[in-house]
Structures are given as C-alpha cells and as structure tokens.
Scaffold this active site. Structure first.
Site, PDB file in Angstrom:
ATOM      1  N   LYS A 180      18.964-101.762 -51.515  1.00  0.00           N
ATOM      2  CA  LYS A 180      20.055-102.518 -52.134  1.00  0.00           C
ATOM      3  C   LYS A 180      20.717-101.672 -53.201  1.00  0.00           C
ATOM      4  CE  LYS A 180      20.039-104.560 -55.850  1.00  0.00           C
ATOM      5  NZ  LYS A 180      20.276-104.297 -57.348  1.00  0.00           N
ATOM      6  N   GLU A 216      36.451 -79.787 -42.579  1.00  0.00           N
ATOM      7  CA  GLU A 216      37.067 -80.521 -43.678  1.00  0.00           C
ATOM      8  C   GLU A 216      38.405 -81.069 -43.176  1.00  0.00           C
ATOM      9  OE1 GLU A 216      38.818 -79.769 -48.193  1.00  0.00           O
ATOM     10  OE2 GLU A 216      39.221 -78.369 -46.551  1.00  0.00           O
ATOM     11  N   ASP A 273      36.104 -79.958 -54.781  1.00  0.00           N
ATOM     12  CA  ASP A 273      37.498 -80.391 -54.914  1.00  0.00           C
ATOM     13  C   ASP A 273      37.624 -81.759 -55.573  1.00  0.00           C
ATOM     14  OD1 ASP A 273      38.930 -78.255 -53.765  1.00  0.00           O
ATOM     15  OD2 ASP A 273      38.546 -79.002 -51.740  1.00  0.00           O
ATOM     16  N   LYS A 285      29.641-103.388 -39.179  1.00  0.00           N
ATOM     17  CA  LYS A 285      29.086-102.025 -39.238  1.00  0.00           C
ATOM     18  C   LYS A 285      29.530-101.320 -40.523  1.00  0.00           C
ATOM     19  CE  LYS A 285      29.303-101.172 -34.228  1.00  0.00           C
ATOM     20  NZ  LYS A 285      27.921-100.742 -33.973  1.00  0.00           N
ATOM     21  N   ASP A 341      37.338 -74.843 -43.431  1.00  0.00           N
ATOM     22  CA  ASP A 341      38.214 -75.280 -44.513  1.00  0.00           C
ATOM     23  C   ASP A 341      39.565 -75.734 -43.953  1.00  0.00           C
ATOM     24  OD1 ASP A 341      38.929 -75.288 -47.472  1.00  0.00           O
ATOM     25  OD2 ASP A 341      40.431 -73.875 -46.732  1.00  0.00           O
TER      26      ASP A 341
END
Length: 419
Positions: free
Chosen positions: A389, A215, A297, A277, A190
């Site tokens: 797609k 995170e 969150d 990319k 965290d």
C-alpha cells in the site's frame, strides 16, 4: 498497431535479458556527474551497486562530445570524455564484469556536432575525425543534403539521416565496436522519437546487445495544467515505438512516471485505469516497460541550480514512488541521486524493497490485482506473494484467506509478504 493485448505476445524475438524478466536497472549518473572523475567514482561503488541487487548500470554517453554531459557527440571513436579517460572507463567496465553487473551504453545517434562548415555555412561536415561524413549524412530539414527526418527534430544541431546506407553501415560498425571491443553489453537509445524505430531494430539485430531500452519521451495529455486521467494515447505511442523495433527494445515508461507523480499528491485513483489495470505502459506490455521515478533530465540533484529538473517527482514522496515501481511488474530503475546522495535512510529503504522484489520472485510479467485506488490510498497484490500500500490512509491486507507479514515499511508505504 498494437493495443493493450500486446503483453500476451511471445518473447522469442527478444534478447536474453528481456526474456528472463528479472532486470533491475541502476542509472549511474546525474546531470552534474561530468564535473567529477566519474568513472573512478563509480568504480569505487561497483561492489555496493552489485550487492544491492542491480543487474545493469546505465552509464552516461561514453564518447567525445561538444557539451560536457555527452549528449552532443562529435568524435564517436574517442573514449576520452569529461567523465574520465579511456583507461578509467575500461577499468570500470572490467570491475563491473567481475561483479556480474552489465554495462549499458547511452547511444546518442539522433544528432552530431560537425567539425567544419559546409553548405549554408552550417557545421554540417565531420572532417578530420573518424566517420568523416559530409552534408549528405545530415537531414535536409536540419541544414544538410540528406533526406527529410523520419522522426522529431532535435533543434540546434545537425540531425543524422538514418535513411542513408553509408550512415547506417558506419553506425553499425561503431555499435559493434562498443559492444565487442569496448565491452558494453546493453544499450539505451537517446531521443528515440527522432528517427524511425525500424532503424533501431536494424542496429539491435546487427550489434546484438543483451538488453535495450529507448527514450521515447513526449508530453503526457494535459488539460491546462491538470493531467488527464486517461493516458491511453500516450502509452499507445510508446507501445507503437516498441513494436517498431520488432519488440527487441523496451522503453522508458514515461506514462507511469507522469501519472505516479500526480497520484502521490493524494490522487491515487489515477493508478487504476478503466479496465482495472495499471495505467502506464506497465499495464499493457509490462515486459517492455522500464519504470523510473526520476532521471538526469527530469529531476537531477537536490540542489537545482544547474540541473535539468524538467519534470521532477515530488521529493517528499520519493519512497512511495519506489514502493510502487519496485513491487510492480515492468523493469524498475533506481536513480543515482536517490541511492547515493539522499542519505542512508533512503538508500536502506530502496535496498529493502529490492530485496523483497528478488526474494519473492517479482518480475517484469508478474500479475497485479489492484485492491484500492482512491484519494489517499492505493493497494495491490502482486503475483500471489506480495501485498503493498501507498498513501496517507491506514490500511492492511485482510487476513481472511492469507496470512501476511510485514516485509518493509516507511512513511506512507508498507509491503507485506506471505507467511
């Protein structure tokens, strides 16, 4: 400093789970889960979660916390929380093990709530509980007698000073206890931007979890309220953090999340970067990119009364989001709400996409060839067996070289496999 060439680096330092690239994560809670008998609720769903094809379940913080959600820890050795008792947690972990589902502990070690007032009248001492640190465990810039922070400050709470040898020794002991005594196999770190990544490396090397994710969440690049097309500096910061862990941890791909939730509003040109990319961490270091649509969150629960909902994905485009992350490289994550609270149709569509990913062998390092990325359409071939797609424009793959058959589809998305 690593750049986009990073994804070609060998993975000999990484844990087993990072190496195989076949991970599919499930976030097993939302912001309101503490109001229910959560460990028991999840135990009743373990069979279903395993059958859907997930490999690891990210659980909320397992130890005692000042706030009910678990993110303001106090007694790190107490497993009785608002989510349930130690007994029910251990029953859940045992059932997950039976179903070959790994358990991921949410590791909150950036800050800690004190039990008694120390220097300056601040609750910066931890008397009367295990790891009874004094003010030297708290950084000097958050009211303690330790050194300055090695990362961002989490406001309003004593921030832990990881430069202190005694603090790191105690944290390592605790992480080993979670890993070997309690039985967690994976870790999620965290608020990872709060302390240097080198300490995360030390903790991973000492506790030896099978898989780790950090995170590292900071703001994307905006011009006013408009998201910039180029998010290279944002993803580079996440890449630098991963590299700082000795490449031992993956990281949540907040760059992809930020771009994807704008793209689905009719700006699919965003999904191809200047080099052709994918534009998130996924495009530079896919084996360390943990992709997601929403979490506790960013957009927890449909009824947004008490929830966080800081940065929600557009709810009417959720399946386009999953069609993207579940067919693309990286390590995809599915959020509890979408699997269990948004109805059977969404659940079945997600399950079909996971099934295609597994059957066709898409993994974290699969190649991506982007065919279209314009206003109302994005299409790509992943590996050499899957074509997809998303967007409102109608499109299907050319049959000139390959015979494709429809594998699954829904509103504004379709996925094909080679016949």
């Amino acid at each position: 400093m690593l750049t986009h060439a990073a994804y070609t680096w060998p993975d000999h330092h990484a844990g087993t789970a990072l190496k195989n690239g076949k991970e599919i994560l499930f976030q097993g809670f939302n912001w309101e889960s503490h109001k229910y008998n959560w460990w028991e609720n999840l135990e009743s769903k373990v069979g279903e979660i395993a059958k859907a094809g997930f490999t690891s379940v990210w659980l909320p913080p397992p130890t005692h916390s000042f706030s009910p959600q678990g993110y303001t820890p106090q007694n790190l050795y107490s497993l009785n929380t608002n989510y349930g008792s130690e007994h029910h947690l251990k029953a859940l972990l045992a059932k997950m093990k039976q179903h070959k589902l790994r358990s991921m502990a949410d590791i909150v070690i950036n800050h800690r709530v004190g039990t008694t007032q120390g220097r300056g009248g601040i609750y910066n001492r931890f008397d009367g509980i295990p790891l009874s640190w004094d003010e030297h465990a708290v950084t000097s810039d958050t009211g303690g007698l330790g050194n300055r922070k090695t990362g961002a400050i989490f406001q309003g709470f004593p921030n832990i000073d990881h430069t202190q040898d005694f603090v790191r020794k105690d944290i390592i002991g605790w992480l080993r206890w979670l890993r070997h005594n309690v039985g967690f196999e994976d870790f999620r770190f965290d608020f990872a931007k709060g302390f240097s990544a080198k300490y995360v490396k030390e903790y991973i090397e000492a506790a030896k979890p099978l898989f780790c994710v950090g995170e590292y969440w900071d703001s994307c690049n905006y011009r006013g309220s408009s998201l910039d097309y180029n998010q290279d500096s944002h993803r580079q910061r996440i890449i630098n953090w991963i590299d700082g862990t000795g490449q031992l941890s993956a990281a949540f791909d907040f760059t992809t999340k930020g771009i994807l939730q704008e793209a689905v509003k009719g700006e699919f040109w965003r999904l191809r970067d200047g080099q052709g990319k994918p534009p998130g961490v996924m495009g530079w270091w896919p084996s360390r990119s943990v992709t997601f649509v929403d979490n506790h969150d960013t957009g927890s629960t449909q009824v947004l009364l008490e929830s966080q909902a800081h940065w929600p994905f557009p709810s009417d485009h959720i399946m386009e989001g999953y069609a993207y992350i579940l067919t693309h490289p990286g390590i995809p994550t599915v959020f509890y709400d979408h699997l269990f609270e948004w109805g059977n149709s969404i659940r079945n569509q997600i399950a079909k996409l996971i099934d295609v990913r597994k059957r066709e062998g898409i993994e974290s390092r699969s190649s991506v060839r982007i065919l279209e990325a314009k206003q109302n359409l994005y299409s790509a071939i992943i590996g050499d067996k899957v074509c997809m797609k998303i967007g409102s424009a109608s499109w299907c793959p050319s049959a000139s070289h390959t015979q494709w058959e429809l594998a699954t589809s829904g509103h504004n998305y379709a996925v094909w496999r080679k016949q």
